[in-house]
Design a protein around this motif. Structure first.
Motif, PDB file in Angstrom:
ATOM      1  N   UNK A 180      -1.928  -1.069 -10.830  1.00 49.13           N
ATOM      2  CA  UNK A 180      -2.523   0.269 -10.848  1.00 49.13           C
ATOM      3  C   UNK A 180      -1.926   1.205  -9.798  1.00 49.13           C
ATOM      4  N   UNK A 181      -0.752   0.870  -9.284  1.00 49.06           N
ATOM      5  CA  UNK A 181      -0.095   1.724  -8.277  1.00 49.06           C
ATOM      6  C   UNK A 181      -0.016   3.195  -8.701  1.00 49.06           C
ATOM      7  N   UNK A 182       0.423   3.507  -9.927  1.00 45.61           N
ATOM      8  CA  UNK A 182       0.521   4.924 -10.291  1.00 45.61           C
ATOM      9  C   UNK A 182      -0.803   5.673 -10.168  1.00 45.61           C
ATOM     10  N   UNK A 183      -1.896   5.030 -10.598  1.00 45.45           N
ATOM     11  CA  UNK A 183      -3.210   5.673 -10.488  1.00 45.45           C
ATOM     12  C   UNK A 183      -3.620   5.840  -9.021  1.00 45.45           C
ATOM     13  N   UNK A 184      -3.262   4.865  -8.195  1.00 45.88           N
ATOM     14  CA  UNK A 184      -3.612   4.957  -6.773  1.00 45.88           C
ATOM     15  C   UNK A 184      -2.842   6.078  -6.082  1.00 45.88           C
ATOM     16  N   UNK A 189      12.263  -0.189  -2.707  1.00 44.29           N
ATOM     17  CA  UNK A 189      11.076  -0.396  -1.892  1.00 44.29           C
ATOM     18  C   UNK A 189      10.359  -1.694  -2.204  1.00 44.29           C
ATOM     19  N   UNK A 190       9.195  -1.873  -1.564  1.00 44.45           N
ATOM     20  CA  UNK A 190       8.473  -3.138  -1.725  1.00 44.45           C
ATOM     21  C   UNK A 190       7.104  -2.975  -2.388  1.00 44.45           C
ATOM     22  N   UNK A 191       6.927  -1.891  -3.160  1.00 42.55           N
ATOM     23  CA  UNK A 191       5.820  -1.847  -4.112  1.00 42.55           C
ATOM     24  C   UNK A 191       6.347  -2.543  -5.370  1.00 42.55           C
ATOM     25  N   UNK A 192       6.490  -3.836  -5.235  1.00 43.98           N
ATOM     26  CA  UNK A 192       7.162  -4.668  -6.245  1.00 43.98           C
ATOM     27  C   UNK A 192       6.739  -6.114  -6.042  1.00 43.98           C
ATOM     28  N   UNK A 231       0.841  -1.199   0.000  1.00 45.70           N
ATOM     29  CA  UNK A 231       0.000   0.000   0.000  1.00 45.70           C
ATOM     30  C   UNK A 231       0.873   1.244   0.000  1.00 45.70           C
ATOM     31  N   UNK A 232       0.232   2.398  -0.079  1.00 42.63           N
ATOM     32  CA  UNK A 232       0.910   3.687  -0.186  1.00 42.63           C
ATOM     33  C   UNK A 232       0.819   4.392   1.160  1.00 42.63           C
ATOM     34  N   UNK A 233       1.971   4.788   1.701  1.00 43.15           N
ATOM     35  CA  UNK A 233       2.010   5.569   2.927  1.00 43.15           C
ATOM     36  C   UNK A 233       1.839   7.048   2.579  1.00 43.15           C
TER      37      UNK A 233
END
Length: 413
Positions: A380-384, A155-158, A54-56
């Motif tokens: 969809x991480x960039x959109x989030x 990081x761990x958005x991977x 998730x995004x902090x």
């Protein structure tokens, strides 16, 4: 200038295998790119296959452009994730392939002066950043995906993450713990608890929290449910988040309609026992600070900090848990000193609060999953990021992203 040997932040890429990762390409520019899969670099490393991330709110500093000079194109973002151990180095004792784990954001050595005092975010050995040394006179710990100021760790958005010092940076995660609860323990809950500890919240206290994002609301909930605060004032400008705070039993204060310090003092003439800042350096209320930040005359705004100092009682406590990095102007140092207020801040000392927080959740005494109001695919991480930056996440809070491996496992959220 510090000259303590530090842990390498580099990973040896796999010669053939690739993975997808969320990469920073510039201010408000991200992409899901294909990069080499990391491999074991040091004996205490582990490779974790990510299922959920998730995004902090602090990731938005990199996204929004405030940290550009400490970023490099292609950096992998993220420091909140759970998954399964795929491989461990020969020096890892507490984990094995197949273990379900929570990855803590702070990378600590466990051996230096600060780690021995359980002040893990002050670790001497895991951050090689000369920039931080020059900026603060000392280095702090390394953090995953959080700019080269904190070590430049991928990081761990991977789909995979290399975890240094795995025995200290990983937590065993029960198989029956739903993903939202587990991921809520990666950063949000322990950061919130750190704020409560810094402010020394006690039973019967009157508490004010500036910021009703996931961490601010978690501070409020923990202060009331676990620490026994009598009243908790929740300050924000977002109607949806203020409504969530009220639904949790807090007293909402709409900063669009009232001046929070004056409003709180009208209701609590004695003042707050504990005031906690959880909105960060991007939060500005006055025209003066908006102009100074826009023109580069200051890096951090002290608007909310000034309000908290005024609203806090004589001899009370304050904590800064929203990120501040640089400098500010018009800081009311006289009011802070003359009121005998204790002010503390700092990055979370995550490892210090376990197994206590994990046991709270396992025993059903606290549920951190309320911070997740939307689910999306990892791709969809960039959109989030754009949604979270613009306060457009459905439900008003935080998205949980599921990797292809996570979707394959189809675990309960």
């Amino acid at each position: 200038m510090s000259c303590i040997p530090v842990l390498t932040t580099q990973y040896k890429p796999h010669p053939t295998e690739r993975m997808r990762a969320n990469q920073w390409m510039g201010a408000k520019s991200l992409k899901i790119g294909e990069v080499p899969k990391p491999t074991i670099t040091a004996p205490k490393d582990a490779i974790v296959r990510i299922t959920h991330c998730c995004i902090c709110g602090s990731d938005l500093h990199m996204y929004g452009g405030e940290m550009d000079k400490y970023m490099e194109s292609g950096d992998i973002l993220g420091h909140e994730a759970i998954g399964y151990v795929e491989e461990v180095g020969q020096g890892v004792d507490g984990f094995k392939a197949g273990d379900r784990v929570i990855i803590l954001p702070v990378i600590a050595c466990g051996e230096c002066f600060y780690c021995q005092k359980e002040q893990y975010s002050l670790c001497d050995k895991t951050n090689p950043s000369k920039e931080m040394d020059d900026l603060y006179g000392h280095r702090l710990s390394g953090i995953f995906g959080y700019s080269h100021l904190t070590g430049g760790y991928p990081g761990n958005q991977a789909e995979y993450c290399r975890v240094p010092n795995a025995d200290l940076v990983l937590l065993h995660c029960p198989e029956n713990l739903p993903a939202k609860r587990a991921l809520g323990l990666a950063d949000v809950t322990d950061t919130a608890w750190h704020g409560i500890e810094l402010a020394e919240v006690r039973e019967g206290d009157v508490v004010g929290v500036w910021g009703c994002g996931p961490i601010g609301l978690s501070i409020q909930k923990l202060a009331k449910e676990i620490r026994g605060a009598k009243k908790v004032y929740a300050v924000d400008k977002d109607p949806q988040r203020l409504a969530i705070a009220e639904s949790l039993g807090m007293i909402p204060v709409d900063a669009n309609k009232v001046k929070p310090d004056e409003h709180i003092l009208s209701a609590e003439p004695h003042g707050l026992d504990r005031g906690i800042e959880a909105s960060g350096f991007r939060s500005t209320n006055s025209v003066t600070h908006k102009v100074m930040r826009a023109t580069g005359l200051e890096g951090d705004s002290s608007d909310t900090v000034s309000e908290i100092i005024k609203a806090t009682r004589k001899g009370g406590n304050m904590a800064l848990i929203g990120d501040f990095f640089f400098n500010t102007n018009n800081f009311p140092i006289g009011m802070l000193m003359e009121k005998t207020i204790t002010l503390r801040g700092g990055q979370l000392m995550a490892q210090k609060y376990y197994p206590f927080l994990l046991n709270l959740v396992k025993e059903g005494k606290y549920d951190p999953s309320f911070v997740f109001t939307h689910t999306d695919d990892f791709e969809n991480c960039p959109q989030e990021y754009e949604r979270q930056f613009n306060h457009e996440v459905p439900g008003g809070m935080k998205s949980i992203m599921v990797t292809p491996y996570g979707r394959k496992l189809n675990q309960p959220l």
